[in-house]
Design a protein around this motif. Structure first.
Motif, short mmCIF file in Angstrom:
data_model
loop_
_atom_site.label_atom_id
_atom_site.label_comp_id
_atom_site.label_asym_id
_atom_site.label_seq_id
_atom_site.Cartn_x
_atom_site.Cartn_y
_atom_site.Cartn_z
N TRP A 259 -1.18 11.33 -2.74
CA TRP A 259 -1.42 11.42 -1.29
C TRP A 259 -2.76 10.82 -0.91
CZ3 TRP A 259 0.28 17.25 -1.13
CH2 TRP A 259 1.69 17.30 -1.22
N LEU A 260 -3.80 11.16 -1.68
CA LEU A 260 -5.14 10.67 -1.36
C LEU A 260 -5.24 9.16 -1.53
CD1 LEU A 260 -8.09 11.20 -0.64
CD2 LEU A 260 -8.53 11.64 -3.07
N THR A 261 -4.81 8.66 -2.67
CA THR A 261 -4.93 7.23 -2.94
C THR A 261 -4.05 6.38 -2.02
OG1 THR A 261 -3.25 7.43 -4.68
CG2 THR A 261 -5.56 7.54 -5.35
N SER A 262 -2.84 6.86 -1.72
CA SER A 262 -1.98 6.08 -0.83
C SER A 262 -2.51 6.07 0.59
CB SER A 262 -0.55 6.63 -0.86
OG SER A 262 -0.51 7.97 -0.41
N ALA A 263 -3.08 7.19 1.05
CA ALA A 263 -3.67 7.23 2.39
C ALA A 263 -4.86 6.30 2.49
CB ALA A 263 -4.08 8.66 2.75
N LEU A 264 -5.71 6.30 1.46
CA LEU A 264 -6.88 5.42 1.46
C LEU A 264 -6.47 3.95 1.37
CD1 LEU A 264 -9.31 7.39 -0.89
CD2 LEU A 264 -9.44 7.18 1.59
N SER A 265 -5.48 3.66 0.53
CA SER A 265 -5.08 2.26 0.35
C SER A 265 -4.43 1.70 1.60
CB SER A 265 -4.12 2.14 -0.84
OG SER A 265 -2.92 2.85 -0.60
N ILE A 266 -3.58 2.49 2.26
CA ILE A 266 -2.91 1.96 3.45
C ILE A 266 -3.89 1.85 4.61
CG2 ILE A 266 -2.12 4.13 4.51
CD1 ILE A 266 0.59 2.70 4.94
N GLN B 96 2.96 7.35 0.46
CA GLN B 96 4.02 8.08 -0.24
C GLN B 96 3.83 9.59 -0.10
OE1 GLN B 96 4.62 6.88 -4.30
NE2 GLN B 96 4.44 4.71 -3.84
N LEU B 97 4.89 10.27 0.32
CA LEU B 97 4.89 11.73 0.34
C LEU B 97 5.46 12.29 -0.95
CD1 LEU B 97 6.08 12.46 4.00
CD2 LEU B 97 3.75 12.42 3.11
N ILE B 98 6.53 11.66 -1.45
CA ILE B 98 7.16 12.09 -2.70
C ILE B 98 7.22 10.89 -3.64
CG2 ILE B 98 9.20 13.15 -3.75
CD1 ILE B 98 9.93 14.23 -1.00
N PRO B 99 6.38 10.83 -4.65
CA PRO B 99 6.37 9.68 -5.57
C PRO B 99 7.53 9.75 -6.56
CG PRO B 99 4.73 11.28 -6.26
CD PRO B 99 5.33 11.80 -4.97
N THR B 100 8.72 9.47 -6.06
CA THR B 100 9.93 9.63 -6.88
C THR B 100 9.90 8.75 -8.12
OG1 THR B 100 11.16 10.07 -4.85
CG2 THR B 100 12.45 9.57 -6.80
N THR B 101 9.60 7.47 -7.96
CA THR B 101 9.61 6.56 -9.09
C THR B 101 8.56 6.93 -10.12
OG1 THR B 101 10.39 4.76 -7.66
CG2 THR B 101 9.44 4.14 -9.77
N ALA B 102 7.35 7.24 -9.66
CA ALA B 102 6.28 7.61 -10.59
C ALA B 102 6.63 8.91 -11.33
CB ALA B 102 4.97 7.77 -9.84
N ALA B 103 7.21 9.86 -10.60
CA ALA B 103 7.60 11.12 -11.24
C ALA B 103 8.69 10.89 -12.29
CB ALA B 103 8.07 12.12 -10.18
N MET B 104 9.62 9.99 -11.98
CA MET B 104 10.69 9.70 -12.93
C MET B 104 10.13 9.06 -14.21
SD MET B 104 13.80 7.01 -12.64
CE MET B 104 12.58 5.72 -12.86
N ALA C 57 0.83 -1.21 0.00
CA ALA C 57 0.00 0.00 0.00
C ALA C 57 0.87 1.26 0.00
CB ALA C 57 -0.92 0.00 1.22
N SER C 58 1.90 1.28 0.83
CA SER C 58 2.95 2.31 0.86
C SER C 58 2.43 3.75 0.83
CB SER C 58 3.94 2.10 -0.28
OG SER C 58 3.38 2.36 -1.53
#
Length: 202
Positions: free
Chosen positions: A169-176, A143-151, A140-141
């Motif tokens: 931020w929204l999706t990661s908070a909901l998933s975790i 993430q504050l800074i989506p480094t891999t996705a941004a790259m 779920a992770s």
């Protein structure tokens, strides 16, 4: 099953391009795709090597111990049975890497934590609740800074690779949140905890 799905997608693409008269565009895409795939693999591999090395340096110089203290309340609340400092550091390294969006660098720490937890499980062929919880946190992770996705977005030509921050931020908070609730609920509903406390010999 995956091979059948891929073959089906390829056949559907060829048939669709023939009916739409886009065979030339399809051929150009097929010829250009290997180069783009290779460039993406090299860029992603370099990023994984870099951040995995950074996490290893952080472990050796003791930064992970500081992170362990920082995340100690959270780790204690989620893993009250875990007493091993080494396992706790692996969990903290996994959380830290995921916060930075470094999923590939977080995976080794998560694997190390699960291996450590399974050593104290009477039935090592079955995952204990703590191991399952680590896997949920890693998958779920938050993430504050989506480094891999941004790259990946930057490699694809995006003008604003970090524009996805609010959605991430929204999706990661909901998933975790959903993952933690499901893991705790199913853990209590299933068989008792398999993890057993043992005196650490370090």
């Amino acid at each position: 099953m995956l091979a059948v799905l891929i073959v089906g997608i390829l056949i559907l693409s060829v048939v669709t391009s023939i009916f739409q008269g886009n065979v030339e565009a399809l051929c150009e895409s097929i010829l250009a795709s290997p180069q783009r795939a290779l460039e993406l693999c090299i860029a992603t591999g370099c990023s994984i090597c870099l951040w995995s090395g950074v996490m290893e340096v952080a472990r050796q110089v003791g930064i992970l111990k500081g992170l362990s203290k920082l995340f100690s309340p959270l780790v204690s609340a989620l893993f009250p049975r875990v007493q091993s400092e080494e396992i706790r550091q692996s969990i903290c390294a996994n959380l830290s890497a995921n916060l930075l969006g470094l999923g590939a660098a977080a995976a080794p720490a998560g694997i190390a934590a699960v291996r450590g937890l399974q050593q104290y499980c009477p039935d090592r062929s079955s995952a204990c609740n703590e191991s399952i919880l680590v896997i949920v946190l890693n998958t779920a992770s938050l993430q504050l800074i989506p480094t891999t996705a941004a790259m990946l977005r930057l490699q694809a030509g995006s003008a604003e690779p970090m524009a996805i921050l609010p959605a991430v931020w929204l999706t990661s908070a909901l998933s975790i949140t959903a993952g933690l609730i499901a893991a705790k609920f199913l853990g209590r509903a299933s068989s008792p905890q398999l993890y057993q406390r043992r005196r650490q010999t370090q």
